[in-house]
Write an enzyme that holds these catalytic residues in place. Sequence first.
Site, PDB file in Angstrom:
ATOM      1  N   HIS A 193      44.606  31.301  64.400  1.00  0.00           N
ATOM      2  CA  HIS A 193      45.110  31.304  63.178  1.00  0.00           C
ATOM      3  C   HIS A 193      44.862  32.786  62.506  1.00  0.00           C
ATOM      4  CE1 HIS A 193      46.819  30.539  59.258  1.00  0.00           C
ATOM      5  NE2 HIS A 193      46.264  29.438  58.920  1.00  0.00           N
ATOM      6  N   ASP A 411      65.608  26.667  67.858  1.00  0.00           N
ATOM      7  CA  ASP A 411      66.586  26.189  69.034  1.00  0.00           C
ATOM      8  C   ASP A 411      66.592  27.049  70.247  1.00  0.00           C
ATOM      9  OD1 ASP A 411      68.693  25.497  70.511  1.00  0.00           O
ATOM     10  OD2 ASP A 411      70.300  25.617  69.215  1.00  0.00           O
TER      11      ASP A 411
END
Length: 485
Positions: A193, A411
């Site tokens: 993170h 995608d």
Amino acid sequence: MRRPSSTFTSYIFCFFYLLLLHPQKMSMPPSSPLVFSVRHCEPELIVPAEPTPYELKQLSDIDDQEGLRFQLPFIMFYSNSNPLMVHKDPMKVIKAALAKALVYYYPFAGRLREGRNRKLMVDCTGEGILFVEADADITLEQLGDTIQPPCPYIDELLRDVPGSNGILGCPLLLIQVTRLTCGGSIFAVRLNHTISDSLGLVQFLNTVAEMARGSCVPSKQPVWQRHILNARDPPRITCIHHEYEMVNNNKCTTIIENNNMVHRSFFFGPKEMRSIRKQLPPQLQTCSTFEILTACLWKCRTIALEFDPNDVVRLSCFINLRGKQRLKLQVPNGYYGNAFAFPTVLSKAELLCKNPLGYALELVKKTKAEMSEEYLRSVADLMVIKGRPPYVTAGNFLVADTTQVGFSGIDFGWGKPVYGGPSGAIPFVSFYARFKNNKGEDGVVVPIRLPLPAMERIQRELLKITQEPVDQSYGIMPTQITSML
């Protein structure tokens, strides 16, 4: 294909894993556990496809705070909805795309080290990110609603590689792609993170997706410029930061840490949100879904944990700098570092529990209003002055909204994911994610970790707030909580 290194049989036991808690009803357990095998190949390193600069790059003072030094998992489930991609192997396509994307995002292929005063920097060595190839003998349809967080089999769909989960000297990304027998696939990623927030990660993954679909250059060029969010010279704390206050170890901490935790989720669709809005006075019914849902969950969670009436409880909302046009401080388009703060509000537990929902909602609105250029600058300065203190967990509920982050749009060529977002909650922190249930309803799913008795109580509280007749008494008890700084 490499020889599989291990085989795992996943037993999803109904009570602890498949009890997907809906505010309207508790789902019934399946007649038998869902059983499937996951076969993992040996992990490999994906390096940039071309030579990249060898250099040291400092993280910002927002990036390298103590509270962000952990690994954060996300997961995306894909069907194979593009007939042109039926015969293409997702492993080859994604690995090649990762290597191309790392040419532009080469710091991800490096390793973190600490400098003076524990300042984090990336050693851009080009060593690469970790990649695991796997196969599961199950279809996406068989997984059903279990793809919503919390993912009960995340340990096998994102297998930890021994020695890889440290903050320093370890790969900054771990990715596992798992083929399904139906032709679909699962893409799971674990992020250090400190290097990026969820928006920065999605930016990188969208670049990977573009490369997988044939692009050669990212549509959005990455921007480093971490100095933008460094402390001022000289640093000065100009705001009140309840999220970093020193709090004595009391029941607010031990009530969670000393109990066995269970991990479940709640789904809020249009019907649930309408019911919750009816609990509010007219002037508050137009507040955002995030604000109303956060107020509802904070109140119900506080009731469920049975704090002492005079205990001070907190709410911290992760608020990103990006997209806040009203703020003078802006990060460049393409910036992929951490660019958020989590302003915090306080309340006596009794006041939060006994007042109408509007009381909690006003406090949620207050914490969002705290976010400003000065507030974020003050956080960076506090990190330097106070030596990067961790955020408060005692009596605190931290919430992050990922519904607009963009996981649902990534995608790789096989279509958009059926679900994309966090794999679940982490202690003290819940993430909001977009989800369409098996009825076709779009809504928000919220995973939560709580001790089992508290989990049962929060479900009862949510049933009350979504089903019972509304009490139109909006009187609010007075309160005044002063800072403990």
